[in-house]
Scaffold this motif. Structure first.
Motif, short mmCIF file in Angstrom:
data_model
loop_
_atom_site.label_atom_id
_atom_site.label_comp_id
_atom_site.label_asym_id
_atom_site.label_seq_id
_atom_site.Cartn_x
_atom_site.Cartn_y
_atom_site.Cartn_z
N CYS A 41 0.82 -1.22 0.00
CA CYS A 41 0.00 0.00 0.00
C CYS A 41 0.85 1.26 0.00
O CYS A 41 0.56 2.22 -0.71
N ARG A 42 1.91 1.26 0.78
CA ARG A 42 2.75 2.47 0.83
C ARG A 42 3.56 2.65 -0.43
O ARG A 42 3.79 3.78 -0.89
N ALA A 43 3.98 1.54 -1.04
CA ALA A 43 4.80 1.63 -2.26
C ALA A 43 3.96 1.77 -3.52
O ALA A 43 4.51 2.09 -4.58
N ALA A 44 2.66 1.53 -3.44
CA ALA A 44 1.82 1.51 -4.64
C ALA A 44 1.94 2.76 -5.51
O ALA A 44 1.91 2.65 -6.75
N PRO A 45 2.09 3.97 -4.95
CA PRO A 45 2.24 5.14 -5.82
C PRO A 45 3.46 5.07 -6.74
O PRO A 45 3.50 5.73 -7.79
N LEU A 46 4.45 4.26 -6.38
CA LEU A 46 5.67 4.13 -7.20
C LEU A 46 5.46 3.21 -8.39
O LEU A 46 6.28 3.18 -9.31
N GLY A 47 4.37 2.43 -8.38
CA GLY A 47 4.15 1.43 -9.43
C GLY A 47 4.66 0.07 -8.99
O GLY A 47 5.07 -0.12 -7.84
N ALA A 48 4.67 -0.88 -9.91
CA ALA A 48 5.06 -2.26 -9.59
C ALA A 48 6.58 -2.40 -9.56
O ALA A 48 7.19 -3.09 -10.38
N VAL A 49 7.19 -1.74 -8.59
CA VAL A 49 8.65 -1.71 -8.49
C VAL A 49 9.16 -2.93 -7.74
O VAL A 49 8.41 -3.67 -7.11
N GLY A 50 10.47 -3.13 -7.80
CA GLY A 50 11.09 -4.25 -7.12
C GLY A 50 11.49 -3.92 -5.70
O GLY A 50 11.41 -2.76 -5.26
N PRO A 51 11.95 -4.92 -4.95
CA PRO A 51 12.29 -4.71 -3.54
C PRO A 51 13.48 -3.77 -3.33
O PRO A 51 13.55 -3.11 -2.30
N GLU A 52 14.38 -3.72 -4.30
CA GLU A 52 15.56 -2.86 -4.13
C GLU A 52 15.16 -1.38 -4.01
O GLU A 52 15.68 -0.66 -3.15
N LEU A 53 14.23 -0.95 -4.86
CA LEU A 53 13.81 0.44 -4.82
C LEU A 53 13.02 0.73 -3.54
O LEU A 53 13.22 1.77 -2.90
N VAL A 54 12.13 -0.17 -3.16
CA VAL A 54 11.34 0.04 -1.94
C VAL A 54 12.27 0.09 -0.73
O VAL A 54 12.13 0.96 0.15
N THR A 55 13.24 -0.81 -0.66
CA THR A 55 14.20 -0.79 0.44
C THR A 55 14.96 0.53 0.49
O THR A 55 15.17 1.11 1.56
#
Length: 285
Positions: A45-59
């Motif tokens: 939910c928190r990362a959703a605005p970024l799109g379907a990104v991978g774990p590296e970017l979210v981290t």
């Protein structure tokens, strides 16, 4: 010591934003989509605005979560729901949660005015070099005032948070070192951080050893004068970077927004909907 305007407004607005993390409505809604567990719900939910990104970017952008914690949720979450679905879901969950509060009035004049002011503040919040803020600022605005207020508080806190990450990087504090120093400065306990960020005892100890070698922690794990100074510089830089938007917003508007949202956030904190001992290091006073 008096809080800066930027810090005072963060404290006032953060509980309203934090509904999405602590209200059971979000987990219930994402469970219905097939997501597995509260942390997958949180990261998706928190990362959703970024799109379907991978774990590296979210981290990278969330900064102080253990990489393996993120990787257990992302990108698997996108197999159950698209980011667009999750953006809708998180708003619906906030709507449900806010309407359950005692004496909730989502269309009152104070809520409408607070939403109007908060949106203006959010539109002035800096987004350059701030990926989470920019991604949330690019979303369409909802129609209902209480949801406009929530989206505005989200943009504002992510703008501040992105600036905080920059301050930590500039101070040379790794993700684990950042929370070790925050805990040592009187923030959440090691136990709270380990439960919510998942750094192991060995990783925590390694971070402490590095901080001791740099003269920032004593042998007993207490911040030295240099450690206190560095931690304070991080907080001061965070406030200074956030102040740009609030300066443009103006004192009169800021005071009115504070006055309108403070009783709402106070009721949220009094209800226990957001715990006092939280990993955001946000304390109500």
């Amino acid at each position: 010591m008096t809080d800066s305007r930027a810090r005072r407004l963060w404290k006032v607005l953060e509980p309203y934003h934090a509904i999405t993390y602590f209200a059971p409505d979000t987990r219930k809604a994402t469970d219905a989509l097939g997501l597995r567990g509260g942390w997958m719900s949180y990261f998706a939910c928190r990362a959703a605005p970024l799109g379907a990104v991978g774990p590296e970017l979210v981290t990278a952008v969330f900064y102080n979560f253990h990489p393996s914690m993120v990787a257990r949720a992302i990108p698997d979450a996108w197999n159950f729901a698209t980011p667009a679905q999750l953006l809708t879901t998180r708003l619906q969950a906030v709507d449900s949660a806010v309407r359950r509060f005692p004496n909730a009035d989502t269309t009152s004049t104070p809520v409408r005015r607070a939403a109007e002011l908060a949106r203006k503040a959010a539109e002035l919040a800096p987004t350059a070099g701030r990926p989470l803020a920019a991604a949330n600022a690019a979303l369409d605005w909802p129609d209902e005032p209480h949801l406009v207020l929530w989206q505005a508080t989200t943009i504002l806190r992510e703008s501040r948070g992105d600036g905080h990450v920059s301050a930590l990087v500039g101070a040379g504090l790794s993700p684990c070192e950042a929370i070790v120093t925050l805990s040592a400065a009187g923030g959440p306990s090691k136990e709270v951080f380990q439960l919510n960020r998942r750094w192991s005892d060995d990783e925590w100890a390694t971070a402490e050893d590095d901080l001791k070698a740099r003269g920032l922690l004593t042998a007993d794990g207490v911040l030295t004068d240099a450690g206190h100074a560095l931690r304070q510089s991080v907080e001061d830089t965070t406030d200074r970077l956030a102040e740009q938007g609030w300066t443009a917003f103006g004192d009169e508007n800021a005071e009115e927004l504070d006055r309108l949202v403070r009783p709402i956030s106070g009721a949220i904190m009094a209800s226990g909907a957001v715990p006092d001992d939280n990993p955001m290091a946000m304390r109500w006073d």
